[in-house]
Scaffold this motif. Structure first.
Motif, PDB file in Angstrom:
ATOM      1  N   ASN A   3       0.733   5.803   1.204  1.00  0.00           N
ATOM      2  CA  ASN A   3       1.876   5.551   0.328  1.00  0.00           C
ATOM      3  C   ASN A   3       1.567   5.896  -1.125  1.00  0.00           C
ATOM      4  O   ASN A   3       2.438   6.350  -1.858  1.00  0.00           O
ATOM      5  N   ILE A   7       3.922   8.464  -3.275  1.00  0.00           N
ATOM      6  CA  ILE A   7       4.486   8.136  -4.590  1.00  0.00           C
ATOM      7  C   ILE A   7       3.978   9.107  -5.653  1.00  0.00           C
ATOM      8  O   ILE A   7       4.740   9.627  -6.470  1.00  0.00           O
ATOM      9  N   ALA A 202      13.797  -0.645  -8.748  1.00  0.00           N
ATOM     10  CA  ALA A 202      14.164  -1.690  -7.789  1.00  0.00           C
ATOM     11  C   ALA A 202      14.318  -1.104  -6.387  1.00  0.00           C
ATOM     12  O   ALA A 202      13.972  -1.735  -5.384  1.00  0.00           O
ATOM     13  N   LEU A 204      12.637   1.230  -5.166  1.00  0.00           N
ATOM     14  CA  LEU A 204      11.284   1.393  -4.638  1.00  0.00           C
ATOM     15  C   LEU A 204      10.714   0.038  -4.227  1.00  0.00           C
ATOM     16  O   LEU A 204       9.989  -0.080  -3.237  1.00  0.00           O
ATOM     17  N   LEU A 205      11.081  -1.003  -4.977  1.00  0.00           N
ATOM     18  CA  LEU A 205      10.523  -2.329  -4.719  1.00  0.00           C
ATOM     19  C   LEU A 205      11.116  -2.995  -3.470  1.00  0.00           C
ATOM     20  O   LEU A 205      10.540  -3.954  -2.976  1.00  0.00           O
ATOM     21  N   VAL A 206      12.243  -2.501  -2.950  1.00  0.00           N
ATOM     22  CA  VAL A 206      12.766  -3.082  -1.706  1.00  0.00           C
ATOM     23  C   VAL A 206      12.139  -2.424  -0.472  1.00  0.00           C
ATOM     24  O   VAL A 206      12.386  -2.856   0.646  1.00  0.00           O
ATOM     25  N   THR A 207      11.323  -1.409  -0.679  1.00  0.00           N
ATOM     26  CA  THR A 207      10.600  -0.837   0.465  1.00  0.00           C
ATOM     27  C   THR A 207       9.366  -1.710   0.714  1.00  0.00           C
ATOM     28  O   THR A 207       8.929  -2.437  -0.167  1.00  0.00           O
ATOM     29  N   PRO A 208       8.795  -1.638   1.926  1.00  0.00           N
ATOM     30  CA  PRO A 208       7.633  -2.502   2.202  1.00  0.00           C
ATOM     31  C   PRO A 208       6.340  -2.070   1.520  1.00  0.00           C
ATOM     32  O   PRO A 208       5.309  -2.684   1.738  1.00  0.00           O
ATOM     33  N   VAL A 209       6.392  -1.033   0.691  1.00  0.00           N
ATOM     34  CA  VAL A 209       5.178  -0.554   0.023  1.00  0.00           C
ATOM     35  C   VAL A 209       4.576  -1.648  -0.865  1.00  0.00           C
ATOM     36  O   VAL A 209       5.303  -2.332  -1.577  1.00  0.00           O
ATOM     37  N   LYS A 210       3.260  -1.795  -0.770  1.00  0.00           N
ATOM     38  CA  LYS A 210       2.568  -2.810  -1.593  1.00  0.00           C
ATOM     39  C   LYS A 210       2.704  -2.476  -3.074  1.00  0.00           C
ATOM     40  O   LYS A 210       2.636  -1.321  -3.466  1.00  0.00           O
ATOM     41  N   ARG A 211       2.865  -3.520  -3.879  1.00  0.00           N
ATOM     42  CA  ARG A 211       3.036  -3.348  -5.332  1.00  0.00           C
ATOM     43  C   ARG A 211       1.843  -2.637  -5.954  1.00  0.00           C
ATOM     44  O   ARG A 211       1.992  -1.813  -6.851  1.00  0.00           O
ATOM     45  N   GLU A 374       8.314 -11.122 -10.716  1.00  0.00           N
ATOM     46  CA  GLU A 374       9.762 -10.903 -10.736  1.00  0.00           C
ATOM     47  C   GLU A 374      10.361 -10.991 -12.139  1.00  0.00           C
ATOM     48  O   GLU A 374      11.333 -10.303 -12.436  1.00  0.00           O
TER      49      GLU A 374
END
Ligand SMILES: Nc1ncnc2c1ncn2[C@@H]1O[C@H](COP(=O)(O)OP(=O)(O)OP(=O)(O)O)[C@@H](O)[C@H]1O
Ligand SMILES: [Mg+2]
Lengths: 380, 258
Positions: A3, A7, A202, A204-211, A374
């Protein structure tokens, strides 16, 4: 892991296919090249000696066995046209040298036992005539000084302000750091604060990809982009520098442009680590900011700090204690200057590498934390 | 029927800055956006979260999508806790809201592939799904047009398609028809019904009674961050209509507060 690459690939595509982005990234380098080259050419024209110029060689004695010998050799070589000007008063001679009444001044001193023991040569590094005759005359004197009774002591009468070229030479590492900072700033604010502002992060942040993977992918792509832009600026400086230097040959500007592989490697390490450090710091700022404008505003204090540290690195480069190279930014400038001066201390380089890697790692950790906060990502 | 979403006593408060206090005309330092909220959604139904502006609908859905964390309480989606395993929840849900924007610079085609890859969807499967979805929404003609150059409706359709690249079983949709013309709105509601027919569970938020009446199987009425009523649409409405039921509850709730 994959991932991070996905990105990174997308970010790179964003930067390298957007004409406006490319322009803002690479224009500074191109402009710099043009400015430096023009400056070099202009100076080169200004600093060349006219055809058939008659050099005025000042000397403090009328006629002596050795000095007559020197002048007859010079005459016989037929290389240059010259006239001898005798001036016994040294202070007057220096004034003449500065005003251009003589191009070079040779001070002959007789030893106590009646033997000739010294030639002292004075020249003015801002005068092209003076530097040219110095370049021809000094080797001649030194070749004659093969007999131990001769010694040539060149003395430059140019004042500090005259040596503006020297300052440009010293400025190079500082300029480099400034370029690195500005290209990092352009991409980091756009890529992170810009995405926050437009609400695309946001998605991108709703995908399961780790922060942390998002943070790493961004930092990697931003570093590569900023590096590419910095390299262009750097190549511009390096390629236009010979123009600039040529015109100032013999002025005492010490820049070793014929760097070896090891020097290039060190330079590369300094540049890469500096870019990554700036990218991480500016990414943190851009993550905290809510808009590109806010991010740019927050980046100004950082820029001031970088400039101040950079200038102090420029002023008092102290290689005596390599531990100073633990200080970020200062270490970048100090190591670059040292590379150009051909005097890089391996311990200083090591301190620079260790300190920057530690700071980059810490920065990425902070960035990942911010990405999962958040209030930072969605706060109003 | 099996419950695929169980919301248990979720609470969410926001700290208000001095500026926000002024805007909200309050002296309180914290705003309770969601106040001990509980409800359940059954598998295969469309659940409508109905409430006035500021009721806490968006906040609730964001907590379900794991973008923000509840102060206390929890929710389980398809058996996974939004608090304990947010990454797993995110890989099973599709979250849609007009706040989630697509980057103007890219094309629908590129973004579809990008998000498919991030969700780890197999390339061949993704390609197949993309073709079907693009055809269904008429995106195929605009597949190579930059998002910036698309109409609002087309952008919304692309967003919708991209939020379901991983074919999630649970879909969260905040204000599905907000800002859309009647034709695009119809496409969206038809699509929700289509997803339902595929056995997916959907939760939407809205303040439009008619939308709930048209497509929802169950409804939860949320006022001041609390569910004042939740259940099967028919049993909630009875002989009355949704609007009357809502105002009845609203009067009671506001009266109690004062
Ligand atoms: N990040 C935040 N900081 C402070 N207050 C917030 C924040 N997010 C939401 N609120 C407040 O919480 C309350 C509930 O907001 P929410 O957006 O969930 O309402 P909503 O039901 O979606 O309303 P609408 O129909 O207007 O979309 C509102 O009073 C809002 O101002
Ligand atoms: Mg809302």
């Amino acid at each position: 892991m994959s991932n991070i690459f996905i990105i990174m690939k997308k970010e790179l595509k964003r930067f390298f296919t957007d004409k406006r982005m490319l322009l803002s990234l690479f224009l500074p380098g191109i402009i710099l090249y043009l400015v430096y080259s023009l400056m070099g050419n202009a100076l080169g024209g200004m600093l060349s000696v006219g055809e058939g110029y008659k050099y005025k060689i000042g000397i403090n004695v009328e006629s002596e066995y050795y000095t007559d010998g020197v002048f007859s050799v010079l005459e016989q070589s037929g290389e240059i046209d010259f006239e001898k000007v005798v001036e016994k008063d040294e202070i007057k001679a220096m004034a003449m040298l500065e005003s251009g009444e003589v191009d070079i001044f040779v001070k002959y001193k007789k030893g106590a036992d009646g033997k000739l023991d010294e030639f002292q040569v004075f020249f003015n590094s801002v005068s092209p005539e003076s530097t040219t005759i110095y370049a021809t005359f000094a080797p001649m004197l030194s070749s004659m000084s093969a007999t131990p009774i001769f010694s040539v002591v060149p003395t430059d009468t140019a004042t500090a302000e005259d040596s503006s070229m020297m300052i440009i030479g010293m400025m190079l590492p500082f300029l480099m750091v400034t370029f690195l900072f500005s290209s990092c700033m352009a991409v980091a604010t756009e890529s992170i604060a810009g995405e926050k502002e437009r609400g695309t992060i946001a998605t991108l942040l709703v995908t399961p990809v780790k922060r942390s993977h998002i943070a790493l992918g961004k930092v990697a792509a931003l570093s590569v982009t900023a590096l590419a832009s910095a390299v262009v600026s750097f190549i511009a400086v390096i390629t236009s520098l010979p123009n600039l230097m040529e015109s100032t040959a013999g002025t005492g500007v010490e820049i070793a442009l014929d760097l070896g592989a090891l020097e290039y490697l060190s330079l590369f390490a300094v540049i890469v680590l500096t870019v990554m450090l700036f990218t991480v710091l500016l990414s943190i700022i851009s993550t905290i900011a809510k808009s590109v404008k806010e991010a740019s505003a927050y980046a100004i204090p950082l820029m001031v700090v970088v400039m101040v540290v950079g200038v102090s690195g420029l002023m008092g480069i102290d290689f005596s204690n390599p531990l100073f190279c633990l200080i970020p930014v200062y270490n970048s400038i100090a190591c670059m200057s040292a590379v150009f001066a051909g005097s890089l201390n391996p311990l200083a380089l090591l301190c620079m590498v260790v300190s920057n890697i530690a700071l980059i790692a810490l920065g990425v950790f902070v960035l990942a934390k911010l990405f999962s906060n958040e209030n930072v990502m969605f706060g109003k | 029927m099996e419950n695929v979403l169980v919301v248990k006593n979720m609470v969410k408060t926001f700290k208000l800055s001095a500026k926000q206090q002024k805007i909200e005309k309050t002296n309180l330092k914290v705003k309770v956006a969601v106040n001990d909220l509980s409800f359940t959604v059954k598998k295969g139904e469309i659940y409508g979260l109905l409430g006035p502006n500021g009721a806490g609908k968006t906040t609730t859905l964001r907590m379900l999508a794991t973008l923000i964390k509840p102060d206390s309480g929890d929710a389980e989606i398809l058996g996974k806790s939004v608090v304990a395993s947010p990454d797993e929840v995110r890989s099973r849900i599709g979250f849609l809201t007009s706040e989630l924007k697509l980057e103007d610079f890219f094309t629908p085609n590129y973004l579809y592939d990008y998000f498919s890859a991030l969700h780890g969807v197999d390339k061949a499967v993704a390609e197949n799904r993309k073709r079907n979805l693009f055809r269904k929404f008429g995106i195929d003609k605009f597949a190579e047009v930059k998002i910036a150059d698309l109409s609002t409706g087309m952008k919304q359709k692309v967003s919708l398609v991209i939020s379901i690249v991983h074919d999630p079983d649970f879909i969260i949709f905040d204000e599905p028809t907000n800002g859309l013309d009647v034709i695009t709105a119809r496409t969206v509601t038809d699509f929700l019904l289509d997803l339902k027919s595929q056995g997916k569970t959907i939760i939407i938020s809205t303040h439009i009674f008619s939308l709930v009446e048209k497509i929802c199987d169950s409804v939860g009425i949320i006022i001041n961050g609390k569910t004042v009523l939740s259940g099967d649409l028919k049993s909630v409405v009875g002989d009355s209509n949704l609007e009357d039921v809502f105002f009845e509850l609203y009067k009671k709730e506001m009266g109690e507060d004062e």
